[in-house]
Motif scaffolding. Structure first.
Motif, PDB file in Angstrom:
ATOM      1  N   UNK A  11      -2.061  14.707  -9.556  1.00  0.00           N
ATOM      2  CA  UNK A  11      -2.873  13.573  -9.155  1.00  0.00           C
ATOM      3  C   UNK A  11      -2.464  12.308  -9.893  1.00  0.00           C
ATOM      4  N   UNK A  12      -2.060  11.302  -9.147  1.00  0.00           N
ATOM      5  CA  UNK A  12      -1.741   9.981  -9.678  1.00  0.00           C
ATOM      6  C   UNK A  12      -2.950   9.089  -9.428  1.00  0.00           C
ATOM      7  N   UNK A  13      -3.568   8.593 -10.503  1.00  0.00           N
ATOM      8  CA  UNK A  13      -4.804   7.834 -10.356  1.00  0.00           C
ATOM      9  C   UNK A  13      -4.596   6.583  -9.506  1.00  0.00           C
ATOM     10  N   UNK A  14      -3.400   6.011  -9.545  1.00  0.00           N
ATOM     11  CA  UNK A  14      -3.127   4.818  -8.751  1.00  0.00           C
ATOM     12  C   UNK A  14      -3.002   5.135  -7.266  1.00  0.00           C
ATOM     13  N   UNK A  15      -2.892   6.411  -6.956  1.00  0.00           N
ATOM     14  CA  UNK A  15      -2.779   6.829  -5.554  1.00  0.00           C
ATOM     15  C   UNK A  15      -3.983   7.681  -5.143  1.00  0.00           C
ATOM     16  N   UNK A  16      -5.101   7.462  -5.846  1.00  0.00           N
ATOM     17  CA  UNK A  16      -6.317   8.241  -5.612  1.00  0.00           C
ATOM     18  C   UNK A  16      -7.472   7.330  -5.220  1.00  0.00           C
ATOM     19  N   UNK A  17      -8.213   7.745  -4.213  1.00  0.00           N
ATOM     20  CA  UNK A  17      -9.379   6.963  -3.768  1.00  0.00           C
ATOM     21  C   UNK A  17     -10.584   7.889  -3.604  1.00  0.00           C
ATOM     22  N   UNK A  18     -11.734   7.362  -3.938  1.00  0.00           N
ATOM     23  CA  UNK A  18     -13.006   8.039  -3.667  1.00  0.00           C
ATOM     24  C   UNK A  18     -13.630   7.365  -2.457  1.00  0.00           C
ATOM     25  N   UNK A  19     -13.901   8.138  -1.415  1.00  0.00           N
ATOM     26  CA  UNK A  19     -14.576   7.612  -0.227  1.00  0.00           C
ATOM     27  C   UNK A  19     -16.055   7.971  -0.298  1.00  0.00           C
ATOM     28  N   UNK A  20     -16.886   6.945  -0.341  1.00  0.00           N
ATOM     29  CA  UNK A  20     -18.334   7.126  -0.316  1.00  0.00           C
ATOM     30  C   UNK A  20     -18.787   6.932   1.126  1.00  0.00           C
ATOM     31  N   UNK A  21     -19.257   7.999   1.741  1.00  0.00           N
ATOM     32  CA  UNK A  21     -19.577   7.975   3.168  1.00  0.00           C
ATOM     33  C   UNK A  21     -21.057   7.675   3.396  1.00  0.00           C
ATOM     34  N   UNK A 113     -20.099  -2.163  -7.149  1.00  0.00           N
ATOM     35  CA  UNK A 113     -19.437  -2.538  -5.893  1.00  0.00           C
ATOM     36  C   UNK A 113     -18.328  -1.561  -5.531  1.00  0.00           C
ATOM     37  N   UNK A 114     -18.004  -1.489  -4.257  1.00  0.00           N
ATOM     38  CA  UNK A 114     -16.819  -0.767  -3.812  1.00  0.00           C
ATOM     39  C   UNK A 114     -15.634  -1.729  -3.819  1.00  0.00           C
ATOM     40  N   UNK A 115     -14.444  -1.186  -3.979  1.00  0.00           N
ATOM     41  CA  UNK A 115     -13.246  -2.029  -3.925  1.00  0.00           C
ATOM     42  C   UNK A 115     -12.963  -2.490  -2.498  1.00  0.00           C
ATOM     43  N   UNK A 116     -13.280  -1.619  -1.544  1.00  0.00           N
ATOM     44  CA  UNK A 116     -13.083  -1.942  -0.128  1.00  0.00           C
ATOM     45  C   UNK A 116     -14.245  -1.359   0.667  1.00  0.00           C
ATOM     46  N   UNK A 129     -10.983   1.729  13.191  1.00  0.00           N
ATOM     47  CA  UNK A 129     -11.091   0.921  11.968  1.00  0.00           C
ATOM     48  C   UNK A 129      -9.688   0.756  11.385  1.00  0.00           C
ATOM     49  N   UNK A 130      -9.599   0.007  10.293  1.00  0.00           N
ATOM     50  CA  UNK A 130      -8.307  -0.161   9.627  1.00  0.00           C
ATOM     51  C   UNK A 130      -8.169   0.752   8.411  1.00  0.00           C
ATOM     52  N   UNK A 131      -8.967   1.830   8.324  1.00  0.00           N
ATOM     53  CA  UNK A 131      -8.930   2.706   7.163  1.00  0.00           C
ATOM     54  C   UNK A 131      -7.547   3.310   6.943  1.00  0.00           C
ATOM     55  N   UNK A 132      -6.944   3.859   7.987  1.00  0.00           N
ATOM     56  CA  UNK A 132      -5.633   4.493   7.823  1.00  0.00           C
ATOM     57  C   UNK A 132      -4.593   3.469   7.356  1.00  0.00           C
ATOM     58  N   UNK A 133      -4.609   2.286   7.956  1.00  0.00           N
ATOM     59  CA  UNK A 133      -3.691   1.225   7.554  1.00  0.00           C
ATOM     60  C   UNK A 133      -3.883   0.878   6.080  1.00  0.00           C
ATOM     61  N   UNK A 134      -5.142   0.743   5.652  1.00  0.00           N
ATOM     62  CA  UNK A 134      -5.442   0.390   4.265  1.00  0.00           C
ATOM     63  C   UNK A 134      -4.927   1.457   3.304  1.00  0.00           C
ATOM     64  N   UNK A 135      -5.195   2.721   3.603  1.00  0.00           N
ATOM     65  CA  UNK A 135      -4.762   3.813   2.734  1.00  0.00           C
ATOM     66  C   UNK A 135      -3.245   3.853   2.620  1.00  0.00           C
ATOM     67  N   UNK A 136      -2.580   3.600   3.728  1.00  0.00           N
ATOM     68  CA  UNK A 136      -1.113   3.584   3.698  1.00  0.00           C
ATOM     69  C   UNK A 136      -0.587   2.418   2.874  1.00  0.00           C
ATOM     70  N   UNK A 137      -1.163   1.235   3.059  1.00  0.00           N
ATOM     71  CA  UNK A 137      -0.714   0.059   2.323  1.00  0.00           C
ATOM     72  C   UNK A 137      -0.955   0.202   0.819  1.00  0.00           C
ATOM     73  N   UNK A 138      -1.996   0.926   0.451  1.00  0.00           N
ATOM     74  CA  UNK A 138      -2.314   1.135  -0.959  1.00  0.00           C
ATOM     75  C   UNK A 138      -1.613   2.357  -1.534  1.00  0.00           C
ATOM     76  N   UNK A 139      -0.814   3.040  -0.700  1.00  0.00           N
ATOM     77  CA  UNK A 139      -0.085   4.248  -1.121  1.00  0.00           C
ATOM     78  C   UNK A 139      -1.005   5.358  -1.625  1.00  0.00           C
ATOM     79  N   UNK A 140      -2.163   5.462  -0.995  1.00  0.00           N
ATOM     80  CA  UNK A 140      -3.108   6.499  -1.379  1.00  0.00           C
ATOM     81  C   UNK A 140      -2.625   7.860  -0.884  1.00  0.00           C
ATOM     82  N   UNK A 141      -2.699   8.835  -1.775  1.00  0.00           N
ATOM     83  CA  UNK A 141      -2.287  10.195  -1.451  1.00  0.00           C
ATOM     84  C   UNK A 141      -3.454  11.172  -1.542  1.00  0.00           C
ATOM     85  N   UNK A 142      -4.277  11.040  -2.591  1.00  0.00           N
ATOM     86  CA  UNK A 142      -5.435  11.901  -2.802  1.00  0.00           C
ATOM     87  C   UNK A 142      -6.714  11.166  -2.390  1.00  0.00           C
TER      88      UNK A 142
END
Length: 204
Positions: A11-21, A113-116, A129-142
């Motif tokens: 796990x790379x923290x820079x490539x990790x996101x928490x989604x609050x649904x 606050x949330x970052x996005x 939505x633009x969620x997939x685009x955002x995750x790709x642009x941010x290089x999110x993996x986890x």
């Protein structure tokens, strides 16, 4: 409780996101749309308290927090455009509920606050939505998932994230349904918030 070393290394923290649904005032606050309709979430308080420990540490370590917010679009008369199915299931929804820019639409104060913020109009936050685009642009993996599910079935956002190749983990003690059914976690990789905290603490 020991977390396997390979999980920490992967796990790379820079490539990790928490989604609050759907952790929004209209769903969870007593003065929100669901609170006014006397629809209560049994484990709401404990879920929020567990997530507070995670969100604070995740911010400290440099991870991302994305809030997916259910959204009702208003027509020219400022009335919400609601599907017939939702009208039948939630007849109490009215003008201003889940409307962008309103207090009820916002992420609850405890977790903000949330970052996005992703405004979604369907069960899946990937739909239109633009969620997939955002995750790709941010290089999110986890992606770690927590929050509200519309029912006990597999969450569509988690399913869609898996299909797109993201490494998905669900925080099993930080999810709930509006019907108070247990969340369906079959065949999903899960962790507790404490386990996630332990991983975060060992990241540089």
């Amino acid at each position: 409780m020991s977390i396997p070393t390979f999980k920490r290394l992967l796990m790379d923290i820079k490539r990790t996101a928490l989604l609050l649904m759907d952790m929004q005032n209209d769903f969870l606050h007593a003065n929100g749309a669901y609170g006014r309709a006397d629809i209560r979430i049994d484990n709401k308080r404990s879920m929020i308290e567990q997530l507070l420990k995670v969100t604070d540490l995740l911010r400290e370590k440099g991870g991302l927090i994305i809030s997916t917010n259910f959204t009702l679009i208003a027509n020219k008369e400022s009335k919400p455009i609601i599907s017939e199915k939702l009208k039948t299931e939630r007849p109490f929804l009215t003008r201003g509920d889940f409307q962008q820019g309103r207090w009820g639409h916002q992420l609850i104060d405890e977790l903000a606050p949330a970052d996005y913020i992703i405004n979604k109009i369907a069960d899946s936050a990937f739909y239109m939505t633009y969620l997939e685009w955002l995750l790709q642009k941010l290089n999110i993996e986890h992606i770690y998932f927590a929050g509200m599910w519309s029912n006990g079935d597999h969450n569509p956002t988690i399913r869609d994230a898996q299909v797109r190749g993201f490494k998905v983990v669900t925080l099993r003690d930080a999810c709930a349904t509006f019907t108070n059914e247990p969340c369906n976690l079959d065949e999903l990789e899960t962790q507790t918030c404490v386990e996630f905290q332990q991983i975060l603490k060992q990241l540089v």
